[in-house]
Write a protein that holds these residues in place. Structure first.
Motif, PDB file in Angstrom:
ATOM      1  N   THR A 854      19.298 -15.444  57.964  1.00 32.59           N
ATOM      2  CA  THR A 854      19.130 -14.019  58.242  1.00 32.59           C
ATOM      3  C   THR A 854      19.352 -13.774  59.731  1.00 32.59           C
ATOM      4  OG1 THR A 854      16.746 -14.322  58.586  1.00 32.59           O
ATOM      5  CG2 THR A 854      17.466 -13.708  56.359  1.00 32.59           C
ATOM      6  N   HIS A 855      19.263 -12.519  60.149  1.00 36.94           N
ATOM      7  CA  HIS A 855      19.278 -12.206  61.584  1.00 36.94           C
ATOM      8  C   HIS A 855      18.115 -11.277  61.874  1.00 36.94           C
ATOM      9  CE1 HIS A 855      21.353  -8.626  60.049  1.00 36.94           C
ATOM     10  NE2 HIS A 855      21.038  -8.020  61.175  1.00 36.94           N
ATOM     11  N   PHE A 876      28.892 -12.559  61.948  1.00 32.88           N
ATOM     12  CA  PHE A 876      28.089 -11.375  62.236  1.00 32.88           C
ATOM     13  C   PHE A 876      28.981 -10.318  62.862  1.00 32.88           C
ATOM     14  CE2 PHE A 876      25.307  -8.824  65.008  1.00 32.88           C
ATOM     15  CZ  PHE A 876      24.351  -8.421  64.079  1.00 32.88           C
ATOM     16  N   ASN A 877      28.956  -9.098  62.302  1.00 30.20           N
ATOM     17  CA  ASN A 877      29.744  -7.978  62.798  1.00 30.20           C
ATOM     18  C   ASN A 877      28.806  -6.844  63.171  1.00 30.20           C
ATOM     19  OD1 ASN A 877      32.844  -8.565  62.022  1.00 30.20           O
ATOM     20  ND2 ASN A 877      31.476  -9.419  60.473  1.00 30.20           N
ATOM     21  N   ALA A 878      29.001  -6.279  64.378  1.00 31.65           N
ATOM     22  CA  ALA A 878      28.078  -5.254  64.847  1.00 31.65           C
ATOM     23  C   ALA A 878      28.780  -4.261  65.744  1.00 31.65           C
ATOM     24  CB  ALA A 878      26.915  -5.886  65.603  1.00 31.65           C
ATOM     25  N   VAL A 885      22.426 -10.720  69.136  1.00 29.67           N
ATOM     26  CA  VAL A 885      22.094 -11.131  67.775  1.00 29.67           C
ATOM     27  C   VAL A 885      21.356 -12.460  67.833  1.00 29.67           C
ATOM     28  CG1 VAL A 885      24.261 -12.384  67.357  1.00 29.67           C
ATOM     29  CG2 VAL A 885      22.944 -11.509  65.427  1.00 29.67           C
ATOM     30  N   GLU A 886      20.372 -12.621  66.953  1.00 30.13           N
ATOM     31  CA  GLU A 886      19.677 -13.891  66.788  1.00 30.13           C
ATOM     32  C   GLU A 886      19.740 -14.269  65.319  1.00 30.13           C
ATOM     33  OE1 GLU A 886      15.499 -16.161  67.936  1.00 30.13           O
ATOM     34  OE2 GLU A 886      15.503 -13.981  67.697  1.00 30.13           O
ATOM     35  N   LEU A 887      20.438 -15.352  65.018  1.00 29.92           N
ATOM     36  CA  LEU A 887      20.497 -15.861  63.658  1.00 29.92           C
ATOM     37  C   LEU A 887      19.290 -16.764  63.430  1.00 29.92           C
ATOM     38  CD1 LEU A 887      24.296 -16.802  63.350  1.00 29.92           C
ATOM     39  CD2 LEU A 887      23.169 -14.596  62.943  1.00 29.92           C
ATOM     40  N   VAL A 888      18.702 -16.683  62.239  1.00 25.31           N
ATOM     41  CA  VAL A 888      17.528 -17.485  61.885  1.00 25.31           C
ATOM     42  C   VAL A 888      17.827 -18.245  60.604  1.00 25.31           C
ATOM     43  CG1 VAL A 888      15.077 -17.465  61.345  1.00 25.31           C
ATOM     44  CG2 VAL A 888      16.001 -15.776  62.940  1.00 25.31           C
ATOM     45  N   ALA A 889      17.871 -19.580  60.719  1.00 25.23           N
ATOM     46  CA  ALA A 889      18.131 -20.434  59.560  1.00 25.23           C
ATOM     47  C   ALA A 889      16.845 -21.147  59.171  1.00 25.23           C
ATOM     48  CB  ALA A 889      19.218 -21.450  59.875  1.00 25.23           C
ATOM     49  N   LEU A 890      16.520 -21.110  57.888  1.00 27.73           N
ATOM     50  CA  LEU A 890      15.316 -21.742  57.360  1.00 27.73           C
ATOM     51  C   LEU A 890      15.730 -22.805  56.359  1.00 27.73           C
ATOM     52  CD1 LEU A 890      12.141 -21.517  57.168  1.00 27.73           C
ATOM     53  CD2 LEU A 890      12.529 -20.040  55.190  1.00 27.73           C
ATOM     54  N   ASP A 891      15.263 -24.063  56.568  1.00 28.69           N
ATOM     55  CA  ASP A 891      15.611 -25.085  55.592  1.00 28.69           C
ATOM     56  C   ASP A 891      14.555 -25.140  54.491  1.00 28.69           C
ATOM     57  OD1 ASP A 891      13.475 -26.654  56.489  1.00 28.69           O
ATOM     58  OD2 ASP A 891      14.731 -27.998  57.680  1.00 28.69           O
ATOM     59  N   LYS A 892      14.770 -26.006  53.513  1.00 26.22           N
ATOM     60  CA  LYS A 892      13.905 -26.034  52.337  1.00 26.22           C
ATOM     61  C   LYS A 892      12.525 -26.608  52.647  1.00 26.22           C
ATOM     62  CE  LYS A 892      17.878 -26.220  49.263  1.00 26.22           C
ATOM     63  NZ  LYS A 892      18.707 -27.033  48.340  1.00 26.22           N
ATOM     64  N   ALA A 893      12.372 -27.250  53.833  1.00 24.48           N
ATOM     65  CA  ALA A 893      11.054 -27.704  54.277  1.00 24.48           C
ATOM     66  C   ALA A 893      10.398 -26.670  55.183  1.00 24.48           C
ATOM     67  CB  ALA A 893      11.165 -29.037  54.999  1.00 24.48           C
ATOM     68  N   LEU A 900      20.718 -17.671  69.390  1.00 24.08           N
ATOM     69  CA  LEU A 900      20.664 -16.400  70.108  1.00 24.08           C
ATOM     70  C   LEU A 900      21.912 -16.222  70.956  1.00 24.08           C
ATOM     71  CD1 LEU A 900      19.055 -13.866  70.985  1.00 24.08           C
ATOM     72  CD2 LEU A 900      18.076 -15.253  72.825  1.00 24.08           C
ATOM     73  N   TYR A 901      22.550 -15.070  70.773  1.00 27.74           N
ATOM     74  CA  TYR A 901      23.706 -14.719  71.614  1.00 27.74           C
ATOM     75  C   TYR A 901      23.503 -13.304  72.140  1.00 27.74           C
ATOM     76  CZ  TYR A 901      28.270 -13.270  73.215  1.00 27.74           C
ATOM     77  OH  TYR A 901      29.298 -12.787  73.990  1.00 27.74           O
ATOM     78  N   THR A 902      23.782 -13.100  73.399  1.00 26.04           N
ATOM     79  CA  THR A 902      23.708 -11.765  73.979  1.00 26.04           C
ATOM     80  C   THR A 902      24.838 -11.563  74.972  1.00 26.04           C
ATOM     81  OG1 THR A 902      22.315 -10.179  75.143  1.00 26.04           O
ATOM     82  CG2 THR A 902      22.114 -12.484  75.820  1.00 26.04           C
ATOM     83  N   LYS A 903      25.372 -10.359  74.983  1.00 24.62           N
ATOM     84  CA  LYS A 903      26.390  -9.969  75.953  1.00 24.62           C
ATOM     85  C   LYS A 903      25.771  -9.083  77.023  1.00 24.62           C
ATOM     86  CE  LYS A 903      30.864  -9.864  77.049  1.00 24.62           C
ATOM     87  NZ  LYS A 903      30.779  -9.030  78.245  1.00 24.62           N
ATOM     88  N   VAL A 904      24.457  -9.013  76.979  1.00 25.12           N
ATOM     89  CA  VAL A 904      23.747  -8.153  77.929  1.00 25.12           C
ATOM     90  C   VAL A 904      23.896  -8.721  79.336  1.00 25.12           C
ATOM     91  CG1 VAL A 904      21.501  -7.236  78.584  1.00 25.12           C
ATOM     92  CG2 VAL A 904      22.133  -7.379  76.176  1.00 25.12           C
TER      93      VAL A 904
END
Length: 1136
Positions: A854-855, A876-878, A885-893, A900-904
């Motif tokens: 998710t993000h 990711f398109n915005a 944008v911050e992508l969050v990956a969750l594994d099965k454990a 995290l990526y920012t152009k700020v």
């Protein structure tokens, strides 16, 4: 470990701006509660703001209280009242368990990172986090919160009890929550770590230079029972640490700020707060934003829970339940009254369940639509088994509705149900469409003879619910009760029951904040007259009167007051010789939550929650939190009392204001029989008096049963749980029974033998089936019944089943490409242009695989390839208006990996400059601070190229903050506060999420606590037989001073012991104090605070038959106190 803190309650949330009890005391101490509360507030605010941004709306709290935070988080989504009661209750659960670590595990090095127990301490943290995530995934939020409290205590102790900040580290030790990473550079047991402090106490620079230069990690040894420690090792330090008197003497604890460690204490607090934020963020990543808020109690308060008999004769009842559910869902959608959760438990014979729990109204519609009436017909049904599932599966303080036309077959569960009702404070109402005497054919036997509809009436009365007997034809008129109570911010104004009935007039206060006021009366052959403050009346036979509408169905009268109700004192005169109940409810955000507590003694005395019934033969104590419309400052409490539910006895309590809307209430003589809690006060917003009452009935007992849960259970393994039964009554054989809501196999002793005034320990065993899913919670109820069944008590415990975790490595995220060429240089033109990001995610060779992606920052669309692939490609398109944008990956454990990526381009935090401080009105005498105020003015800017200030709040200090328009180049802020709180930290966040702070505090130069010397003790009148103590008294005299250069004593109180304290003028150099108490209470701790808020204490205990009194805790007494405390939860939080 702790520094005694005057007037500290775990209920005094920093979320309301920080009550003075959690402001610097003794030169600037911080507690586990203040650290946890600061981090929780910040993370909840962050999550609420992220959700608001994703929904395209503003997040603008009107203040810093829990009430205003919840309103800002939930309120803009829908119309209606928003209550913060769930949020405060959830936080209290965390704080209670945090304090319990210092009670139940006081001598465990691992729980406090004492004695260099780093590996063991980390295992407690990582196992606990795994349990939290598993419980959150299964929506067992209460079990998760309790574990979180314990884990945070251990995590925070690392930074105070180790030399981490002494080594110069300013960021948390990430390896503590990452068991896949090694614990590096630990000092081994043979390596000396400290030099001797010649003064025998704390001293600066006590850690050896080579330890600091080599960055060796160590922690202080702590000895409560023994002074032994390895040669050359550091001690924790303090009076309770016996090792601190052995060379090298002293200690490295940073629990409190002292003259020798001010910078280190501040650093430890800062890093511990950051570490708490990191752990909370990890849990947020595993839970997702919406479930994280539910975990923290940020949810609409309404929960719809149905327990429905599905046997053959229940066809009409089931159709009505379906209709009511559909009406609630359809009519309340989009409002604050829309339920936050739906629960359904069917029961039949011999089966019951399963419990269906969902937040999706469409799922609830589908599930209840599946119900059909089949089977049964000739026997009582498993009603109480179904109710048990609902009570353990629903959140605390839920409203549960039971539909049945038959008596209970499982009548043996009645005592368990009562215990669960008292533990959860849930309300149970019954809709009974049979005759209760056996509308169906009854079988012969104990169950059918013992069970009648009176059982349901007893349970309804105990919980504060209704027992409504109606025909099946009239059931649709009775179910309006469900629609009434399926609402947010529901409060009870008055509730009484009379059995047998009698003529009586009841009065109750209605305040301006109340809406949708409804009066419920159940009973037969009764009349009533309702009268408003102007004298206008309405009788039971006036369906549409001047005061409201009266609806009659079965044994229920439902009176709905007109919306233009008058505020003030109302009366209702009842007349019947049959049993009846009376209940007045309404909607209001003015409410209270409470718990019964007891004092505990030992090295760190304080208050402890009572899990069962309060103890007979001694004063009852309650900790009460009051919620106002605009935070605790918007209500004034006049009195809190215990009221007999079936009589007219009202026993007022002595109130001690703990700050922040929290009160310690002591009731010296508890009324006999069942009682409830009644609170009266004034709503400052409207200047009207208000009245609120608890619904759950309580009584006292001379039996106590206690147990401590110290770990999770594992599937396929047996779990042993010791418990202790104590009594103040005649000894003998006490019957033991235990039940769990999962029906797991248990081995429970049938009885234990307890001596008069003694205690006995037993052990029960639960075997968890091997196929039990990880995250399953188990509610265990243990009951002890005295000989002859003349008395009983219970303990209700929540246990978690957690599968052993072997994958601790989080997913890895690699940004492959970013395309931002189309984004214009002018930010104002961003809306029509877009950018893209591509990333690859993996979970390693031995990982369990990515479960979700998710993000949580950035407004845009995320797509990805099949999660079963070894490498998952994400895109990711915005809009160019959202360049982060911050992508969050969750594994099965449930390990969390982020990207995290920012152009700020704005990386500079806002700047804050204090312009002026006006504190001349603050008195030199700290005890006189209440009526005086001070002001601070500051200018805040975000620089020439800054994105501009987005938010301005304060997170230290109790006061009001105002500011000019945030769009201005220079934002002018003004902070006004009581002179009792002389610290403030302003926090400014710019639109690029950079954070700038501004901390101001008065300079403290007096770090020496007051001294206390016991002059004399007179206890000759105390009898040798403790049972004869109540009519005898003892006295203690003491002298208190604050030294030549001290600021002077500001206050003297006592924190242990039940008695009266008097003293001479506090302005004198030597203050003489006298304490008088009953011989039933042979301990007192005097607490003196000087004008610099340093705390000095004087603890004295008389040990019967143990020789002359001693001013110090002897080792045998200490052992006794600790053992007796092992099963009690501390409400006085300890310092990190």
């Amino acid at each position: 470990m702790m520094l005694p803190v005057l007037g500290v309650s775990f209920l005094a949330l920093v979320l309301s701006g920080g009550a003075w009890a959690f402001a610097p005391i003794g030169g600037g101490a911080s507690t586990h509660v203040s650290i946890t509360g600061t981090a929780v507030l910040q993370k909840v605010t962050e999550v609420c703001r992220a959700i608001a941004e994703s929904e395209g709306r503003d997040f603008t709290p009107t203040g810093n209280s829990a009430e205003e935070l919840v309103q800002a988080c939930l309120g803009p989504k829908a119309t209606g009242e928003v209550s913060a009661a769930k949020f405060k209750s959830a936080l209290n659960e965390i704080y209670v368990q945090n304090g319990q670590v210092d009670r139940d595990f006081v001598n465990s090095p691992a729980h406090h990172f004492n004695s260099e127990a780093f590996a063991e301490g980390r295992r407690l943290i990582t196992d606990g986090v795994a349990s939290i995530k598993a419980n959150v995934r299964k929506e067992n939020f209460q079990a998760a919160r309790e574990t979180l409290g314990r884990v945070l205590h251990t995590l925070q102790d690392f930074y105070s009890h180790s030399n981490w900040v002494d080594l110069g580290y300013t960021e948390p030790y990430a390896n503590l929550i990452r068991p896949d990473l090694p614990l590096e550079n630990l000092a081994d047991v043979n390596t000396p770590t400290c030099r001797d402090c010649a003064n025998g106490g704390f001293c600066s620079n006590s850690i050896l230079p080579n330890i600091l230069n080599e960055k060796k990690l160590t922690s202080g040894y702590m000895g409560i029972f023994s002074s032994a420690k390895p040669k050359g090792k550091c001690s924790h330090g303090g009076a309770a640490d016996l090792t601190s008197s052995e060379v090298p003497r002293g200690g490295i604890s940073k629990d409190e700020r002292r003259s020798d460690n001010m910078a280190l204490h501040t650093a430890a607090v800062t890093v511990a707060t950051t570490a708490t934020l990191q752990l909370l963020d990890d849990i947020r990543g595993a839970a997702g934003d919406n479930d994280y808020l539910r975990f923290m109690g940020i949810a609409r308060s309404s929960v719809v829970a149905f327990v429905i008999d599905t046997t053959g004769s229940m066809k009409d009842d089931i159709l009505e339940a379906k209709r009511v559910v559909n009406e609630i869902i359809d009519s309340k959608k989009g409002t604050q009254d829309e339920p936050s959760q739906y629960i359904l438990v069917p029961f039949n014979d011999p089966g019951f369940g399963p419990l269906i729990r969902t937040t999706n109204p469409d799922v609830m519609k589908r599930e209840i639509a599946k119900l059909t009436a089949t089977g049964g017909g000739d026997l009582p049904e498993m009603c109480l088994s179904g109710l048990q599932l609902a009570l353990t599966g629903a959140p605390s303080s839920s409203h549960i509705y039971v539909f049945t036309d038959a008596v209970a077959k499982d009548i043996a569960l009645k005592d368990t149900i009562v215990a669960l009702i008292r533990s959860t404070k849930s309300t149970v109402s019954f809709f009974m469409t049979g005759d209760g005497a056996g509308a169906r054919r009854r079988r012969r036997g104990l169950e059918s003879r013992a069970a009648t509809f009176e059982t349901y009436k007893d349970l309804a009365v105990a919980s504060g619910g209704q027992a409504i007997g109606v025909t099946k034809e009239n059931l649709p008129q009775a179910t309006d009760v469900i629609i009434d109570s399926s609402t947010s911010a529901l409060v009870t104004v008055l509730q009484r029951e009379r059995n047998p009935g009698k003529a009586e007039t009841f009065s109750f206060l209605l305040d301006e904040s109340l809406n949708n006021i409804t009066i419920y009366i159940t009973g037969k052959a009764l009349t009533f007259t309702l009268k408003n403050p102007s004298g206008v009346t309405q009788k039971q036979n006036e369906a549409n009167g001047k005061l409201g509408t009266v609806q009659t169905v079965g044994n229920l009268f439902r009176i709905r007051l007109a919306s233009n109700k008058q505020t003030g004192l109302w009366e209702i005169s009842m007349n019947s010789n049959q049993p009846y109940t009376l209940k007045v409810t309404g909607q209001s955000t003015i409410a209270f939550i409470y718990d019964f507590v007891e004092t505990f003694e030992g090295p760190h005395p304080g208050y402890a929650l009572i899990s069962g019934r309060p103890k007979a033969g001694m004063p009852a104590m309650l900790l009460v939190s009051v919620l106002g419309r605009k935070g605790p400052a918007s209500v004034k409490v006049a009195d809190i009392a215990l009221v007999t539910a079936s009589g007219s006895v009202v026993v007022g309590g002595a109130l001690e204001d703990m700050g922040n809307g929290d009160f310690l209430v002591t009731v010296t003589k508890v009324p006999a029989g069942e009682f409830v809690v009644l609170l009266n006060g004034t709503d400052v917003v409207s200047s009207t008096m208000f009245q609120r009452q608890s619904t759950t009935q309580m009584s006292i007992s001379k039996v106590t049963i206690k147990a401590v849960v110290d770990r999770s259970m594992e599937p396929g393994k047996a779990f042993s749980l010791p418990f202790t039964v104590m009594t103040d009554a005649t000894g003998g054989t006490y019957k033991i029974s235990a039940r769990n809501d999962r029906d797991f196999k248990m081995n429970v002793p049938n009885s234990v033998t307890v001596a008069t005034g003694g205690n006995t320990t037993g052990v029960l065993t639960i075997t968890v089936p091997a196929n039990t899913p990880s995250g399953t919670d188990v509610t265990l109820t243990i009951e002890a019944v005295a000989p002859g069944a003349v008395d009983s008590n219970y303990a209700v415990l929540r246990l978690s089943v957690v599968t052993k975790v072997t994958d601790f490595t989080p997913p890895l995220c690699e940004v492959v490409s970013v395309s931002v060429d189309d984004c214009p240089a002018d930010p104002a033109a961003c809306s029509s242009a877009f950018w893209q990001l591509s990333a690859n995610l993996t979970d390693g060779i031995k990982g369990t695989g990515i479960a979700s992606l998710t993000h949580r920052q950035g407004v845009g669309s995320l797509t990805h390839t099949d999660l079963n692939q070894t490498v998952v490609a994400a895109a990711f398109n915005a809009s160019c208006c959202s360049l982060t944008v911050e992508l969050v990956a969750l594994d099965k454990a449930m390990n969390v990996g982020t990207c995290l990526y920012t152009k700020v381009t704005d990386l500079t935090p806002p700047q804050c400059e204090v312009v002026s401080v006006s504190s001349v009105d603050c008195p030199a005498d700290a005890a006189a601070c209440n009526g005086s105020f001070w002001q601070l003015s500051a200018n805040l800017t975000d620089g020439v190229n800054g994105t501009g200030i987005a938010n301005l709040t304060h997170r230290q200090g109790v006061g009001s903050l105002t500011h000019t328009d945030l769009k201005q180049t220079v934002v002018v802020a003004a902070f006004n506060a009581s002179c009792c709180s002389l610290t403030v930290e302003l926090v400014a966040v710019d639109k690029a999420r950079n954070v700038g702070t501004c901390l101001y505090t008065t300079k403290v130069t007096d770090f020496t606590p007051p001294k206390c010397e016991v002059v004399s003790v007179s206890s000759d009148d105390c009898p040798a037989d403790p049972a004869a103590c109540s009519s005898s008294f003892w006295q203690l005299s003491a002298n208190l001073t604050d030294g030549v250069n001290g600021t002077g004593i500001a206050s003297i109180t006592h924190r242990q012991g039940v008695g009266s304290l008097t003293h001479t003028d506090l302005k004198q150099t030597v203050v003489a104090a006298a304490f008088n108490a009953s011989c039933c209470s042979l301990t007192v701790e005097l607490v003196a605070m000087d004008k610099a808020r340093n705390i000095g204490t004087c603890l004295f205990s008389i040990v019967p038959n143990a020789g002359p009194p001693s001013l110090a805790l002897s080792l045998p007494l200490l052992v006794c106190l600790l053992v007796s405390a092992l099963f009690t939860t501390s409400l006085r939080d300890l310092l990190i």
